[in-house]
Design a protein around this motif. Sequence first.
Motif, PDB file in Angstrom:
ATOM      1  N   ARG A 145      -1.142 -28.343 -42.889  1.00 59.97           N
ATOM      2  CA  ARG A 145      -0.393 -28.872 -41.762  1.00 59.97           C
ATOM      3  C   ARG A 145       0.823 -29.654 -42.276  1.00 59.97           C
ATOM      4  N   MET A 152       6.137 -12.347 -46.838  1.00 61.45           N
ATOM      5  CA  MET A 152       6.564 -13.691 -47.255  1.00 61.45           C
ATOM      6  C   MET A 152       7.045 -13.688 -48.702  1.00 61.45           C
ATOM      7  N   ARG A 198       1.347  -9.382 -44.463  1.00 62.31           N
ATOM      8  CA  ARG A 198       1.977 -10.674 -44.182  1.00 62.31           C
ATOM      9  C   ARG A 198       2.336 -11.388 -45.479  1.00 62.31           C
ATOM     10  N   HIS A 199       1.390 -11.393 -46.448  1.00 65.24           N
ATOM     11  CA  HIS A 199       1.685 -12.037 -47.734  1.00 65.24           C
ATOM     12  C   HIS A 199       2.839 -11.339 -48.448  1.00 65.24           C
ATOM     13  N   ARG A 223      12.785 -26.344 -42.382  1.00 64.81           N
ATOM     14  CA  ARG A 223      12.416 -25.004 -42.831  1.00 64.81           C
ATOM     15  C   ARG A 223      11.483 -25.061 -44.043  1.00 64.81           C
ATOM     16  N   ASP A 253       8.037 -25.963 -42.779  1.00 56.87           N
ATOM     17  CA  ASP A 253       7.433 -24.820 -42.087  1.00 56.87           C
ATOM     18  C   ASP A 253       6.975 -23.757 -43.076  1.00 56.87           C
ATOM     19  N   ARG A 254       7.721 -23.535 -44.128  1.00 58.57           N
ATOM     20  CA  ARG A 254       7.348 -22.514 -45.097  1.00 58.57           C
ATOM     21  C   ARG A 254       6.052 -22.879 -45.803  1.00 58.57           C
ATOM     22  N   SER A 261       3.689 -24.727 -44.640  1.00 61.80           N
ATOM     23  CA  SER A 261       2.598 -24.541 -43.679  1.00 61.80           C
ATOM     24  C   SER A 261       2.261 -23.063 -43.516  1.00 61.80           C
ATOM     25  N   GLU A 262       3.274 -22.247 -43.457  1.00 65.56           N
ATOM     26  CA  GLU A 262       3.063 -20.812 -43.258  1.00 65.56           C
ATOM     27  C   GLU A 262       2.388 -20.175 -44.462  1.00 65.56           C
ATOM     28  N   GLU A 263       2.802 -20.579 -45.674  1.00 65.70           N
ATOM     29  CA  GLU A 263       2.301 -19.929 -46.873  1.00 65.70           C
ATOM     30  C   GLU A 263       0.942 -20.451 -47.308  1.00 65.70           C
ATOM     31  N   THR A 264       0.627 -21.713 -47.026  1.00 64.77           N
ATOM     32  CA  THR A 264      -0.611 -22.312 -47.538  1.00 64.77           C
ATOM     33  C   THR A 264      -1.600 -22.708 -46.458  1.00 64.77           C
ATOM     34  N   GLY A 265      -1.143 -22.774 -45.222  1.00 62.23           N
ATOM     35  CA  GLY A 265      -2.034 -23.227 -44.161  1.00 62.23           C
ATOM     36  C   GLY A 265      -2.141 -24.732 -44.060  1.00 62.23           C
TER      37      GLY A 265
END
Length: 421
Positions: A316, A269, A265-266, A304, A307-308, A310-314
């Motif tokens: 919120r 990304m 996953r990493h 976007r 969202d990125r 949030s997706e990459e670092t967790g």
Amino acid sequence: MSDHVPLAQPAGRMTPVRAGIAGLRRNMLALRRHGDPLHNLAWWDIYFGIVALAVATLVLVGHAAGALRSPLLVLALVGALAVWYVAFGRRLVLAEDDGWPAVAFQVGVIVLFTAVVAAVGTASFLLFALCPLAYMTLRFGPATAFVLMLSIVPPVVFLTRTGDLSATAREPLPVAVLVAAFSIGFGGWVQRIVRQSEERAALIEELRATRAEVARLSHEAGVAAERQRLSGEIHDTIAQGLSSVVMLMQAATAELDRDPALVRRHLAMAERTARENLAEARALVGALTPTVLTGATLVAAVGRLVDRVSEETGVRGSLSVEGAQQALPTAVEVVLLRAVQESLANARKHATPTEVTVRLRYADAEVALEVHDDGCGFTPAGTGQGYGLAAMRARVEQVGGAMAVDSSPGAGTTVRVEVPL
């Protein structure tokens, strides 16, 4: 940027203006350099020849009337005066040097003119050519002195010949005064014209130099502005993207032996971020709109980015929009997008937040952006702001907006941007 850059510089010192008709010589030289047919002084040669021919005609008429017994000497002296002009004077009219050669020439003119007037009084008409010639070969002051000497020759010769002081005062002296006054007045008038012409020429030259300096400064200012723009673009896109790639690769390395699915996953990304940065680099080279804005609205592009993160670092992330969305100028959209990018990147690198919120507010007169994180915060007044915040502020000011940063230790950070529409 504007082509009009204010230029403040002291006025340059003008070249001293030569007085009198002597300045006319430089105009003739300039005409000659540009191929003007007047460089050969044709019109002046014709005028001088007409005056000499008129005097010679008067001599012959006087001889025919019995007033002059031997005209040959007078004609020879008039011819010598003409040869003296052609051989030496004509060159001095075109020359820049009006020193001793011109003085010597004028002394020769006075000697020959005195001899001619001593032979026949009608030769005084040569003053119509000799007085202007003095101003054409000398400066105003020396030329005026020689004009006075030339004008006084006929009365002195008449007085020497007749010894009648009263007759001299009645006949040749008033004419001499009139000729001298007219010549000096004419010379002064031409002096003013020449001075004005040369001052205009100096001003034109100064204007050309100033315009060249303005063009140079405009070019340098444009280059500096473009460099600043490119450095900001590179920092906000490529540098931040590479930083994300490094962080993702480090995270993948840390999970390599424990969670292969998380590693994949990493890596996925990181690959996506690298491809997006490659597209940004190509767009930057082509001076195009940022790729995230191509075919998308500002709100979608900002969403976007949130969202990125949030997706990459967790962390919120949330986006809220107030007011009716409207089409904004491309420059304003780019500034707001880069402000979001820089604020999120700073929060990610330095603040270790748990939540990031982005708010866009549309109004009739302005559009406002607010990015808040609940990270560790900092003291803006006591902490040197890095390149990112400085570049962001410069971008906002370029579109007439304003930026503010509110932060304190332990209270998070809020970046506010307002741009008038």
